[in-house]
Design an enzyme around this catalytic site. Structure first.
Site, mmCIF file in Angstrom:
data_model
loop_
_atom_site.group_PDB
_atom_site.id
_atom_site.type_symbol
_atom_site.label_atom_id
_atom_site.label_comp_id
_atom_site.label_asym_id
_atom_site.label_seq_id
_atom_site.Cartn_x
_atom_site.Cartn_y
_atom_site.Cartn_z
ATOM 1 N N ARG A 104 -22.902 -26.333 40.221
ATOM 2 C CA ARG A 104 -24.457 -26.414 39.848
ATOM 3 C C ARG A 104 -25.137 -26.531 41.344
ATOM 4 O O ARG A 104 -24.760 -27.308 42.101
ATOM 5 C CB ARG A 104 -24.603 -27.698 39.124
ATOM 6 C CG ARG A 104 -26.064 -27.713 38.542
ATOM 7 C CD ARG A 104 -26.342 -28.729 37.828
ATOM 8 N NE ARG A 104 -25.729 -28.848 36.482
ATOM 9 C CZ ARG A 104 -26.202 -28.406 35.282
ATOM 10 N NH1 ARG A 104 -27.340 -27.850 35.186
ATOM 11 N NH2 ARG A 104 -25.398 -28.338 34.259
ATOM 12 N N THR A 108 -31.682 -26.292 43.019
ATOM 13 C CA THR A 108 -32.494 -25.492 41.998
ATOM 14 C C THR A 108 -31.907 -26.315 40.670
ATOM 15 O O THR A 108 -32.300 -25.975 39.638
ATOM 16 C CB THR A 108 -31.900 -24.168 41.850
ATOM 17 O OG1 THR A 108 -30.692 -24.049 41.739
ATOM 18 C CG2 THR A 108 -32.723 -23.361 43.261
ATOM 19 N N ASP A 200 -11.584 -39.509 36.595
ATOM 20 C CA ASP A 200 -11.702 -38.066 36.983
ATOM 21 C C ASP A 200 -10.395 -37.231 36.957
ATOM 22 O O ASP A 200 -9.306 -37.584 37.439
ATOM 23 C CB ASP A 200 -11.921 -37.945 38.392
ATOM 24 C CG ASP A 200 -12.285 -36.589 38.990
ATOM 25 O OD1 ASP A 200 -11.399 -35.655 38.760
ATOM 26 O OD2 ASP A 200 -13.576 -36.400 39.292
ATOM 27 N N ASP A 203 -8.849 -35.330 39.688
ATOM 28 C CA ASP A 203 -8.311 -36.031 40.688
ATOM 29 C C ASP A 203 -7.014 -36.626 40.437
ATOM 30 O O ASP A 203 -5.821 -36.888 41.118
ATOM 31 C CB ASP A 203 -9.189 -37.560 41.188
ATOM 32 C CG ASP A 203 -10.301 -36.917 42.075
ATOM 33 O OD1 ASP A 203 -10.091 -35.763 42.547
ATOM 34 O OD2 ASP A 203 -11.419 -37.692 42.191
HETATM 35 N N1 URA Z 1 -14.983 -35.338 34.083
HETATM 36 C C1 URA Z 1 -13.930 -36.233 34.360
HETATM 37 O O1 URA Z 1 -13.064 -35.884 35.161
HETATM 38 N N2 URA Z 1 -13.832 -37.401 33.901
HETATM 39 C C2 URA Z 1 -14.938 -37.948 33.234
HETATM 40 O O2 URA Z 1 -15.059 -38.957 32.714
HETATM 41 C C3 URA Z 1 -16.060 -37.133 32.886
HETATM 42 C C4 URA Z 1 -16.097 -35.995 33.474
#
Ligand code: URA
Length: 209
Positions: A104, A108, A200, A203
């Site tokens: 994104r 913009t 995440d 990650d």
């Molecule tokens: N993306 C992720 O990896 N974890 C989340 O909790 C939300 C979006």
């Protein structure tokens, strides 16, 4: 409206609980996401059509079932979606794999595709679009926009954990698609993370931070 299903098979639920634990390391996280993805592929493919075929066993000729209908393509949304691909291919090894990456624009706020590479017969295939986390729904909506623009019409979205906000947004934007998740979690926090979630997913899959 397409289907919305929480795949509550005990093995899926158990393994999902394991990967939510913040102390699970990268290797185990990646392996368990693969296992969950295989189990989810089994459930998601439950409505695949069958046709009769004549075969000859060592004993007699007989008419039995085999898969028919659209061939499958798995489309991971980069980067975390990659973690679900191998587990699905374990069960559907002939599936093709398309890739879709989006960002994104910070000023913009418009979505941009930075990478789209798909099988040429995308319009003929049953697509499994995969991304572990359905949070706001933004990237899933954009990815499916990009796929429909290229002729895709038969789409199932498969994630591990969904937030109610993401499910609502995706259903509103693309009411024709089916959505499968291993869990419908409570909410999104102010940083856009799913609660309780698993952190995440990219990650945790790739050992980055
Ligand atoms: N993306 C992720 O990896 N974890 C989340 O909790 C939300 C979006």
């Amino acid at each position: 409206m397409g289907k919305f299903e929480v795949l509550d098979h005990p093995l899926i639920q158990h393994k999902l609980t394991l990967i939510r634990d913040k102390n699970m390391g990268t290797k185990d996280f990646r392996e368990t996401v693969n296992e969950i993805s295989t189990l989810m592929a089994y459930e998601v493919s439950r409505d695949m059509p069958l046709e009769d075929v004549e075969i000859e066993t060592p004993i007699i000729k007989t008419t039995r079932k085999q898969l028919t209908g659209k061939k499958v393509a798995v489309v991971p949304i980069l980067r975390a979606g990659l973690g679900m691909v191998d587990g699905i291919l374990d069960l559907i090894p002939a599936a093709k794999v398309g890739h879709i990456g989006m960002y994104r624009d910070e000023t913009t706020l418009k979505p941009h595709e930075y990478f789209v590479k798909l099988p040429s017969d995308i319009d003929q295939r049953q697509l499994f679009v995969v991304d572990p986390m359905l949070a706001t729904g933004g990237s899933a909506i954009m990815a499916i926009d990009a796929l429909k623009k290229r002729g895709a019409s038969s789409i199932k979205f498969v994630c591990l954990v969904a937030a109610p906000e993401g499910v609502k947004a995706l259903q509103e934007a693309h009411p024709d698609i089916d959505i499968y998740t291993a869990s419908l979690d409570d909410s999104l926090n102010e940083d856009g993370y799913i609660v309780p979630g698993l952190g995440d997913a990219g990650d945790r899959l790739f050992g980055t931070k």
